[in-house]
Enzyme design. Structure first.
Site, mmCIF file in Angstrom:
data_model
loop_
_atom_site.group_PDB
_atom_site.id
_atom_site.type_symbol
_atom_site.label_atom_id
_atom_site.label_comp_id
_atom_site.label_asym_id
_atom_site.label_seq_id
_atom_site.Cartn_x
_atom_site.Cartn_y
_atom_site.Cartn_z
ATOM 1 N N SER A 122 0.817 -1.209 0.000
ATOM 2 C CA SER A 122 0.000 0.000 0.000
ATOM 3 C C SER A 122 0.853 1.262 0.000
ATOM 4 O O SER A 122 0.361 2.325 -0.357
ATOM 5 C CB SER A 122 -0.930 -0.003 1.207
ATOM 6 O OG SER A 122 -0.200 -0.177 2.381
ATOM 7 N N HIS A 143 -2.643 -2.829 -6.164
ATOM 8 C CA HIS A 143 -3.046 -2.455 -4.811
ATOM 9 C C HIS A 143 -4.567 -2.550 -4.702
ATOM 10 O O HIS A 143 -5.292 -1.669 -5.179
ATOM 11 C CB HIS A 143 -2.538 -1.035 -4.516
ATOM 12 C CG HIS A 143 -2.892 -0.531 -3.161
ATOM 13 N ND1 HIS A 143 -3.029 0.803 -2.865
ATOM 14 C CD2 HIS A 143 -3.143 -1.188 -2.006
ATOM 15 C CE1 HIS A 143 -3.357 0.948 -1.597
ATOM 16 N NE2 HIS A 143 -3.432 -0.248 -1.047
ATOM 17 N N GLU A 155 -5.513 -0.099 -7.654
ATOM 18 C CA GLU A 155 -4.500 0.873 -8.062
ATOM 19 C C GLU A 155 -3.358 0.106 -8.727
ATOM 20 O O GLU A 155 -2.783 -0.796 -8.114
ATOM 21 C CB GLU A 155 -4.028 1.581 -6.787
ATOM 22 C CG GLU A 155 -3.119 2.739 -6.966
ATOM 23 C CD GLU A 155 -3.089 3.589 -5.673
ATOM 24 O OE1 GLU A 155 -2.882 3.021 -4.577
ATOM 25 O OE2 GLU A 155 -3.268 4.814 -5.776
ATOM 26 N N ASN A 193 -3.238 6.148 -0.654
ATOM 27 C CA ASN A 193 -2.763 6.363 0.717
ATOM 28 C C ASN A 193 -2.057 7.694 0.912
ATOM 29 O O ASN A 193 -2.020 8.222 2.017
ATOM 30 C CB ASN A 193 -1.894 5.192 1.164
ATOM 31 C CG ASN A 193 -2.766 4.014 1.545
ATOM 32 O OD1 ASN A 193 -3.894 4.201 1.994
ATOM 33 N ND2 ASN A 193 -2.284 2.807 1.331
HETATM 34 N N1 CAA Z 1 -17.440 -9.840 1.606
HETATM 35 C C1 CAA Z 1 -18.646 -9.811 1.037
HETATM 36 N N2 CAA Z 1 -19.571 -8.867 1.314
HETATM 37 C C2 CAA Z 1 -19.229 -7.920 2.211
HETATM 38 C C3 CAA Z 1 -17.981 -7.897 2.861
HETATM 39 C C4 CAA Z 1 -17.057 -8.912 2.507
HETATM 40 N N3 CAA Z 1 -15.828 -8.977 3.041
HETATM 41 N N4 CAA Z 1 -17.935 -6.828 3.687
HETATM 42 C C5 CAA Z 1 -19.120 -6.208 3.585
HETATM 43 N N5 CAA Z 1 -19.901 -6.866 2.689
HETATM 44 C C6 CAA Z 1 -21.245 -6.526 2.253
HETATM 45 C C7 CAA Z 1 -22.260 -6.779 3.333
HETATM 46 O O1 CAA Z 1 -22.736 -8.098 3.318
HETATM 47 C C8 CAA Z 1 -23.363 -5.775 3.015
HETATM 48 O O2 CAA Z 1 -24.281 -6.281 2.070
HETATM 49 P P1 CAA Z 1 -25.830 -5.830 2.188
HETATM 50 O O3 CAA Z 1 -25.816 -4.328 2.049
HETATM 51 O O4 CAA Z 1 -26.488 -6.530 1.065
HETATM 52 O O5 CAA Z 1 -26.243 -6.302 3.538
HETATM 53 C C9 CAA Z 1 -22.613 -4.649 2.323
HETATM 54 O O6 CAA Z 1 -21.319 -5.137 1.954
HETATM 55 C C10 CAA Z 1 -22.466 -3.545 3.299
HETATM 56 O O7 CAA Z 1 -21.843 -4.052 4.490
HETATM 57 P P2 CAA Z 1 -22.288 -3.721 5.976
HETATM 58 O O8 CAA Z 1 -23.780 -3.604 6.062
HETATM 59 O O9 CAA Z 1 -21.564 -4.667 6.877
HETATM 60 O O10 CAA Z 1 -21.675 -2.351 6.335
HETATM 61 P P3 CAA Z 1 -21.501 -1.085 5.458
HETATM 62 O O11 CAA Z 1 -22.749 -0.685 4.761
HETATM 63 O O12 CAA Z 1 -20.828 -0.101 6.347
HETATM 64 O O13 CAA Z 1 -20.478 -1.512 4.320
HETATM 65 C C11 CAA Z 1 -18.243 -1.372 3.716
HETATM 66 C C12 CAA Z 1 -19.244 -1.996 4.635
HETATM 67 C C13 CAA Z 1 -18.405 -1.939 2.294
HETATM 68 C C14 CAA Z 1 -16.875 -1.763 4.251
HETATM 69 C C15 CAA Z 1 -18.477 0.181 3.656
HETATM 70 O O14 CAA Z 1 -18.592 0.683 4.943
HETATM 71 C C16 CAA Z 1 -17.370 0.919 2.979
HETATM 72 O O15 CAA Z 1 -17.334 0.979 1.760
HETATM 73 N N6 CAA Z 1 -16.445 1.491 3.773
HETATM 74 C C17 CAA Z 1 -15.264 2.129 3.256
HETATM 75 C C18 CAA Z 1 -14.254 1.092 2.918
HETATM 76 C C19 CAA Z 1 -13.014 1.683 2.335
HETATM 77 O O16 CAA Z 1 -12.855 2.871 2.161
HETATM 78 N N7 CAA Z 1 -12.061 0.804 2.005
HETATM 79 C C20 CAA Z 1 -10.788 1.209 1.498
HETATM 80 C C21 CAA Z 1 -9.852 1.376 2.634
HETATM 81 S S1 CAA Z 1 -8.288 1.961 2.066
HETATM 82 C C22 CAA Z 1 -7.503 0.583 1.552
HETATM 83 O O17 CAA Z 1 -7.961 -0.523 1.616
HETATM 84 C C23 CAA Z 1 -6.166 0.824 1.026
HETATM 85 C C24 CAA Z 1 -5.060 0.722 1.991
HETATM 86 O O18 CAA Z 1 -3.950 0.430 1.520
HETATM 87 C C25 CAA Z 1 -5.197 1.011 3.429
#
Ligand code: CAA
Length: 285
Positions: A122, A143, A155, A193
């Site tokens: 990352s 990424h 990415e 990031n």
């Molecule tokens: N596998 C399959 N489905 C998943 C899942 C997984 N691992 N995680 C969540 N889901 C699904 C859930 O089942 C849910 O489906 P429904 O809406 O049909 O019930 C849907 O995704 C939404 O999940 P939740 O209801 O649990 O919670 P939420 O609405 O908050 O969604 C989330 C979860 C998708 C993580 C959302 O909150 C989100 O998009 N958050 C931001 C995530 C983000 O920004 N990620 C990038 C981080 S930066 C990075 O990764 C780079 C780095 O190098 C650090």
């Protein structure tokens, strides 16, 4: 090598990112070998995959039989030699340059010369990771974002010696997994990031300096800017240790504007790493 030549995909590391990448590759029809150093980590990776596939079935994104077929396409192993006939390998081990370089040295010994070697790093330099192998033109950054089965973006990172063919293949492979891509040069933090880490650290500092309570900071950003999670909640989701690690690399490379927030360091020192440990800024069941 072209997309059609890729049948077998290796993933090194069965943690959150590795098992997510293995899952989406298998769900897209690739045979996958997922390797970790101990059987318990491989098994934990399969547990995550089972849970995630179950969620995708529950919301009709996959049928039960598609999920089962995807699961059957993933072979778990602790032996890196099992990746010898992979056409593309994605490394998703811990964010430590020495560990990544050692994995790449082993992959170069194990895999065919034409195998494309991708790193899911990352923030670390693709060029430095690639410097230990005799085929830097076949190395690139792919990424993925967490959670991999849900997040649409990948990415694609271009190292100093990444070949044009490798890059084209990297985009094509990610798209074949149902993702969309963008390209970043090999500079600290790439696009995501470099921009995300200061945003999270500023959220933590705003809380620590009493601008607002945690929930109000997260509400301000979600309601005010239409992001799905505010900075503190997102930090917990990513893992505070991962955020600190990335912030420290950026700080080292780019100077004081990337200094990690003091409270972030204190939470990590206390072992409160976010959702995965049950507590970070918030508490989880
Ligand atoms: N596998 C399959 N489905 C998943 C899942 C997984 N691992 N995680 C969540 N889901 C699904 C859930 O089942 C849910 O489906 P429904 O809406 O049909 O019930 C849907 O995704 C939404 O999940 P939740 O209801 O649990 O919670 P939420 O609405 O908050 O969604 C989330 C979860 C998708 C993580 C959302 O909150 C989100 O998009 N958050 C931001 C995530 C983000 O920004 N990620 C990038 C981080 S930066 C990075 O990764 C780079 C780095 O190098 C650090």
């Amino acid at each position: 090598m072209q997309l059609d030549d890729i049948d077998r995909v290796g993933v090194v590391g069965a943690g959150t990112m590795g098992n997510g990448i293995a899952q989406v590759a298998a769900a897209s029809g690739y045979d996958v070998v997922m390797r970790d150093v101990e059987q318990q980590f491989v098994s934990a990776g399969f547990d995550d995959i089972d849970e995630s596939l179950g969620r995708l079935v529950a919301r009709d994104e996959l049928t039960r039989s598609e999920a089962d077929r995807a699961r059957d396409r993933i072979e778990g192993t602790t032996d890196l030699a099992d990746l010898s006939d992979c056409d593309l390998v994605v490394e998703a081990v811990t964010e430590d340059m020495d560990v990544k370089q050692s994995v790449f040295e082993d992959l170069a010994d194990t895999c065919r010369t034409e195998t494309v070697l991708a790193t899911n790093t990352s923030t670390l330099s693709i060029t430095t990771i690639a410097s230990v192998v005799d085929r830097a033109e076949r190395v690139l950054g792919l990424h993925f974002m967490n959670p991999v089965p849900v997040m649409k973006g990948v990415e694609v990172v271009v190292g100093e010696k990444t070949g044009a063919d490798t890059l084209t293949l990297g985009h094509a492979f990610a798209k074949d997994l149902g993702k969309e891509t963008w390209e970043a040069d090999d500079k600290p933090g790439f696009v995501v990031n470099r921009v995300l880490m200061p945003w999270i650290n500023e959220g933590i500092r705003a809380y620590d300096e009493g601008v607002a309570g945690m929930a109000d900071i997260d509400r301000g950003l979600t309601l005010g800017t239409n992001v799905p999670m505010g900075p503190l909640e997102l930090a917990d989701h990513i893992g505070l240790d991962v955020v600190l690690d990335a912030s420290e690399t950026l700080h080292e490379e780019l100077g004081d504007r990337y200094k990690p927030a003091y409270l972030l360091k204190r939470k990590v020192a206390a072992g409160d790493l976010g959702k995965k440990t049950g507590a970070g800024f918030y508490e989880y069941d």
